[in-house]
Design an enzyme around this catalytic site. Sequence first.
Site, PDB file in Angstrom:
ATOM      1  CG  ASP A   1       7.625  21.501  45.380  1.00 30.39           C
ATOM      2  OD1 ASP A   1       6.633  21.907  45.103  1.00 30.39           O
ATOM      3  OD2 ASP A   1       7.614  20.389  46.156  1.00 30.39           O
TER       4      ASP A   1
ATOM      5  CG  ASP B   1       3.189  21.941  50.043  1.00 28.57           C
ATOM      6  OD1 ASP B   1       2.556  22.149  51.170  1.00 28.57           O
ATOM      7  OD2 ASP B   1       3.036  23.004  49.204  1.00 28.57           O
TER       8      ASP B   1
ATOM      9  CG  ASP C   1       7.147  16.733  46.399  1.00 31.13           C
ATOM     10  OD1 ASP C   1       7.133  17.814  45.946  1.00 31.13           O
ATOM     11  OD2 ASP C   1       5.960  15.846  46.215  1.00 31.13           O
TER      12      ASP C   1
HETATM   13  N1  LIG Z   1      -6.516  21.164  45.023  1.00 32.67           N
HETATM   14  C1  LIG Z   1      -5.518  20.392  45.287  1.00 32.67           C
HETATM   15  N2  LIG Z   1      -4.487  20.630  45.910  1.00 32.67           N
HETATM   16  C2  LIG Z   1      -3.565  19.626  46.371  1.00 32.67           C
HETATM   17  C3  LIG Z   1      -3.846  18.403  45.998  1.00 32.67           C
HETATM   18  N3  LIG Z   1      -2.740  17.404  46.510  1.00 32.67           N
HETATM   19  C4  LIG Z   1      -1.893  18.477  46.920  1.00 32.67           C
HETATM   20  N4  LIG Z   1      -2.511  19.692  46.870  1.00 32.67           N
HETATM   21  C5  LIG Z   1      -1.749  21.049  47.218  1.00 32.67           C
HETATM   22  O1  LIG Z   1      -0.688  21.330  46.180  1.00 32.67           O
HETATM   23  C6  LIG Z   1       0.401  22.123  46.876  1.00 32.67           C
HETATM   24  C7  LIG Z   1       1.558  21.346  46.351  1.00 32.67           C
HETATM   25  O2  LIG Z   1       2.569  22.438  46.569  1.00 32.67           O
HETATM   26  P1  LIG Z   1       4.019  22.327  46.007  1.00 32.67           P
HETATM   27  O3  LIG Z   1       4.836  23.356  46.791  1.00 32.67           O
HETATM   28  O4  LIG Z   1       4.586  20.798  46.151  1.00 32.67           O
HETATM   29  O5  LIG Z   1       4.071  22.904  44.781  1.00 32.67           O
HETATM   30  C8  LIG Z   1      -0.147  21.863  48.410  1.00 32.67           C
HETATM   31  O6  LIG Z   1      -0.672  23.345  48.631  1.00 32.67           O
HETATM   32  C9  LIG Z   1      -1.101  20.948  48.486  1.00 32.67           C
HETATM   33  O7  LIG Z   1      -1.947  21.227  49.465  1.00 32.67           O
HETATM   34  C10 LIG Z   1      -5.106  17.983  45.630  1.00 32.67           C
HETATM   35  O8  LIG Z   1      -5.434  16.664  45.456  1.00 32.67           O
HETATM   36  N5  LIG Z   1      -6.001  19.032  45.228  1.00 32.67           N
HETATM   37 MG   LIG Z   2       5.807  19.380  46.361  1.00 27.43          MG
END
Ligand SMILES: Nc1nc2c(ncn2[C@@H]2O[C@H](COP(=O)(O)O)[C@@H](O)[C@H]2O)c(=O)[nH]1
Ligand SMILES: [Mg+2]
Length: 604
Positions: free
Chosen positions: A112, A114, A407
Amino acid sequence: MWIVGGGGGRGVVVGSTTSRWLLAKWKALNSSPRVLTRYFVYFSYTHPIIHRPSRHVIWKKPVLYCSTRPPWTPNLQEDYSKRSLDDHLGYQGEIFCNRSLNMQSIEAVGFDMDYTLAQYTPETFEVLAYEGALKRLVHIGYPKQILEWKYDPSYYLRGLIIDKGRGNILKMDRHKYVKLAYHGFKPLSKAQREKLYDQEPLTPTSLHDSNYVPLDTLFSLPDAYLFSQLIQLADEHPELLNRSYSSIFDDVRRAVDICHRDGYIKDKVAIEPSYYVEKDPYLFDTLKLLKKSGRKLFLLTNSLWEYSNVLMNYLWGNPSGKYTLDWMDYFDLVIVGAAKPTFLVDQNLPLYRVDPHSGQLKNAELFDFYSDYDHLAHGKLFQGGNWRYLHHLLRVSSGSSILYVGDHMYSDILRTKSQLGWRTMLVIPELEREVNIMQQESMQRQHMEELRRLRDDLDEWLDRLESELVQATEEEQQQETSISNRMETIQAELHQAQKEYQRTKEALDIALNTYDSKFHPIWGQLFKTGYQNSYFAHQVETYACLYTSRVSNIRLVSPEIHFRCMVDYMPHDRLEEAPFRRLMRRRLRLRRQMLEEKQSVKDD
Ligand SMILES: Nc1nc2c(ncn2[C@@H]2O[C@H](COP(=O)(O)O)[C@@H](O)[C@H]2O)c(=O)[nH]1
Ligand SMILES: [Mg+2]
């Protein structure tokens, strides 16, 4: 020291030869006379624990059995703060194993992005979501004053649960019992907490109830803080904010969600990633090592291509604003905009090929996708799709030959494991601080363990004394003879032991609070609620085959390592550690010593 009892074979007369012999014996058994003075000793002709032999045997074999505190317990006067600290190394990048995993069976390792490859700095990144959400809320009619509010990134922990209907934040133990509860920022008393959460059907036995929102990811922490602030505002100033707790939460959620989607957060990160993201200098060395070992590597992220490219370039080492595709050489497959967890369950989600230069999407299903055609030879960057495409593109034999590192407790770990049988590694950056504090506080922990053992022993002891009292009362009634001497002695003993128990319990509560507050002044340890594993720890244990603080810890072990889990223990596996067994062993030892001593006096 008191020697209590009647004469004539029923006890020991104060000042008699027997009492002097007993005192000498007692001193020999207890090296510290200071401790000795606290004991309250007498003779009894029944033995409450070892066995209950027939009466004539009892009369012939008096046994020393009582003290206000079982004499093998530690000296509470000892000052633990003066003990020197053991050398402790701190967290050394260990990877912990809940379920054995032989890396030789792993064909592909996925990541993953983020909060897994890219660790955000809470003080800067979380503030973006928080401040953005405040603006959205004002836009939909929340009072302007809230724009003055400040965010505290250290206030909440992941693993907590929001009860949005009641405006509460909860910490649960592994049995899903609520052990800590706050209404906004106000603590709920034990009685309030129990009234709300310990009575069926209110116990949140199922987190599928939409009123309970788990903080499954560090992304959720700003939601929790903003929600608490608004709860406080709604309670104290209903004239300013008059909405249900639940709708306040929904507004917060929507506001934060928009900030993630409309560029409020991502545009700022893209301009200056180093301000928001911590770079791990060993990240690409780790990927290189895995790739060299023959594993296929893939990136599976919910972030879209443009943002993923920004972050991966920064992590790869390119200066801000310079974007190359060098980082992609480390991966066999990159899927962005994956829409986890739906990606893991819905087999109908369409897959798109992404042009990495223009960002343009093409439907990847226009040709027979499941033919032998080598799709990856024509580009490894995709968007969307579902797990079936991923398995096919990587040509893995089964879900269990994929190790996915993420995570998000639900999307990355729980779902991948339970739905697809993927092996999982959870990244928990908090682990480093948690383990370091545990090590620094090892003396305090030892102190607590001793207090806990003492409390349990006293509890067991009280129980024995109580049953002894019941027994003695019955005997007195049956035989119609007075054994008031013995009863009085047991009662006095009970009284003393109760006092000691209470003192120990209080000392233990203080020690536990002190220890817990070293981790977090409000929520304590991430992995514990009191002595029990927290709900978060329970989920880690159940769903994460492995867990560690950062991806680059993987480089510290061989790519062929066989991760082995620790032995599982049930209470009966630790039988000898039970207070009853400790009590019994000690008594048998004392009894044997006394008999030997008596024998040697006779022989002399
Ligand atoms: N639309 C929303 N996007 C969100 C939120 N919280 C996090 N995020 C986004 O998801 C991905 C997570 O990526 P990963 O690599 O962990 O799969 C990242 O782009 C965040 O900005 C939310 O509340 N709403
Ligand atoms: Mg993540």
